[in-house]
Scaffold this active site. Structure first.
Site, PDB file in Angstrom:
ATOM      1  N   HIS A  90      29.631  61.558  -8.063  1.00  0.00           N
ATOM      2  CA  HIS A  90      30.996  61.632  -8.647  1.00  0.00           C
ATOM      3  C   HIS A  90      31.205  61.773  -9.986  1.00  0.00           C
ATOM      4  CE1 HIS A  90      29.939  57.370 -10.113  1.00  0.00           C
ATOM      5  NE2 HIS A  90      30.798  57.720 -10.983  1.00  0.00           N
ATOM      6  N   ASP A  96      26.082  59.130  -3.405  1.00  0.00           N
ATOM      7  CA  ASP A  96      26.493  59.042  -4.734  1.00  0.00           C
ATOM      8  C   ASP A  96      25.304  59.916  -5.530  1.00  0.00           C
ATOM      9  OD1 ASP A  96      28.285  59.455  -6.477  1.00  0.00           O
ATOM     10  OD2 ASP A  96      28.181  57.205  -6.865  1.00  0.00           O
ATOM     11  N   SER A 118      27.599  55.394 -15.080  1.00  0.00           N
ATOM     12  CA  SER A 118      27.357  55.854 -13.731  1.00  0.00           C
ATOM     13  C   SER A 118      26.250  57.249 -13.711  1.00  0.00           C
ATOM     14  CB  SER A 118      28.494  56.521 -13.321  1.00  0.00           C
ATOM     15  OG  SER A 118      29.362  55.512 -13.043  1.00  0.00           O
TER      16      SER A 118
END
Length: 485
Positions: A134, A164, A240
């Site tokens: 993402h 992911d 992230s």
């Protein structure tokens, strides 16, 4: 201070002696009453308390018998070393953590471009970088900056939204040997292990947080490959894609998600799952799922962790070519133990078609290994026509298989001398009658049968509602079992 405590202790002991002398006549006179035993018990407790003062010995149960205390000088918990400073670990690994900046069109057709930041880490010295899918999804431009200030453009080699995970390749002059990080073994993590997260939360370069593993194999409802590590190391927006380190400085996870309603709850993709996926992303650019070709018991609702049981094998599948058959338990894939249906699905599906996998089987109490070359998963409708399932009667909960020479030989059975029971459904009439997986049905209602088709034909001639009499070979013995329809 020490002298004051000593004087206090002497005074307390003297007071105890004087009180003891004063209450002795009272205790003697009240020996027969309720006061005497109570008073004597209190005197014994005080005497025990004074006897342990300054002795350095443990007081088992405490003076009042309510707790335990360790003796002075005891080392405490075995194999536990309290952490001191994490600075040496951070210095050793922080060069391999990168800052990722992306530029992408704004959502909903708004004019202009939006700028986002994330984290990642260097996988190989020649410029491969791992981050979250993402972080780079929809990006028209990706820039990666190292801790030493060097900045490179990057392109997406492959990414997969279901896990992911994304793989990037850097390009640019003066790249040289990049500070690649070591990967660890996430299967060896235990709840309570210390971990460190390094990333760029809110655009703040190389922020460090530490905590411990709170749980493993968390399912968040993201997809069928949910297998997250939960940690209380702080993970905020911008973290992230950054690495989660163990105390050896090895990457054991990729930080991927936070629960905004919680405090200090973060999640990471286990690095062993990433290891399985990376070759697939490098070769295919996406997750091209490998296919084994077995139907196993779906134990997702069971609390018991057991190796998946093979119910059926697809004709012409990699499993059939490797000799896997109904009744086998799949214990491990490439040496990694599996204890559930979901673990098998993850480990096989993440491997690219054409990969040769080593499967460990448990067959009739004997462990053996087989090599399986996976193929691309066929369309669902095409797969339905390949199943080798031969069920005599769905209502009976009985699945049969032909005793072909390949099936009969390992079982020490005679080929085409009955039908092998390959599965028995729980709480079915077949289970209630006492049938077991591995039994061989040789007769149905006193008529000899040689294969699964013969069993089915014999059952079709039976009267509705009538019991079915089966002659079953189990080991070296023969017995009759009656199944109520």
């Amino acid at each position: 201070m020490r002298r004051r405590i000593s004087c206090h202790l002497v005074a307390s002991r003297l007071l105890f002696v004087l009180l003891s002398l004063a209450v002795l006549p009272l205790a003697a006179s009240a020996e027969e009453g309720p006061v005497g035993p109570w008073l004597q018990a209190r005197m014994r407790e005080h005497a025990a308390w004074f006897s342990y003062q300054g002795s350095g010995e443990a007081r088992p149960g405490g003076a009042l018998g309510l707790w335990r205390e360790r003796p002075a000088g005891e080392t405490g918990l075995p194999a536990f070393v309290p952490p001191t400073s994490l600075a040496p670990l951070i210095r050793a690994v922080e060069a391999g953590v990168v800052n990722i900046t992306t530029v992408s069109p704004r959502d909903s057709g708004l004019a202009g471009m939006k700028r986002s930041t994330g984290s990642g880490f260097v996988l190989t010295p020649d410029g491969l970088v791992v981050t979250n899918s993402h972080v780079v999804s929809g990006a028209s431009k990706i820039a990666v900056r190292l801790s030493d200030g060097r900045e490179f453009s990057a392109e997406v080699v492959g990414r997969d939204a279901s896990t992911d995970v994304a793989l990037l390749r850097l390009s640019g002059s003066e790249m040289g040997d990049l500070p690649a990080l070591y990967l660890g073994d996430s299967d060896r993590l235990e709840v309570g292990d210390w971990v460190v997260a390094i990333g760029n939360p809110f655009g703040l370069d190389h922020s460090v947080s530490h905590g411990m593993i709170s749980a493993k194999e968390r399912v968040l409802g993201v997809g069928q490959f949910d297998d997250f590590i939960q940690t209380d190391a702080l993970i905020n927006p911008g973290n992230s894609g950054g690495p989660l380190f163990n105390m050896k400085g090895e990457v054991v996870g990729v930080n991927t998600a936070i629960i905004s309603q919680g405090q200090g709850i973060g999640f990471a993709v286990p690095i062993n799952l990433v290891k399985d996926l990376l070759p697939n992303l490098r070769e295919n650019g996406k997750l091209t799922r490998g296919w084994l070709g077995v139907i196993v018991n779906d134990d997702r609702e069971s609390a018991e962790r057991r190796a998946p049981l093979v119910k059926d094998v697809y004709q012409g599948s990699p499993a059939a070519a490797a000799g896997i058959r109904s009744g086998d338990r799949l214990v491990a894939v490439n040496g990694r133990t599996i204890g559930s249906y979901l673990q098998l699905l993850r480990k096989v599906a993440l491997l690219a078609p054409g990969t040769e996998a080593k499967l460990t089987l448990l067959r009739q109490g004997t462990t053996q290994e087989v090599a399986v070359r996976l193929v691309e998963r066929p369309a669902q409708e095409a797969a339905e026509g390949l199943v080798q399932r031969v069920t005599s009667d769905e209502d009976l909960g009985l699945t049969l298989r032909d005793l072909t020479p390949e099936v009969a030989a390992p079982l020490n059975q005679v080929a085409w001398d009955g039908a092998l029971v390959s599965a028995v459904s729980p709480r079915s009439p077949a289970e209630a009658a006492g049938l077991r997986m591995g039994d061989v049905v040789t007769e149905v209602n006193r008529k000899r049968v040689k294969d699964a088709a013969g069993v089915r034909a014999a059952l079709s001639k039976g009267s509705s509602g009538a019991s079915i009499l089966l002659r079953v070979k189990r080991g070296d013995s023969q017995q009759y079992l009656a199944i109520a329809r």
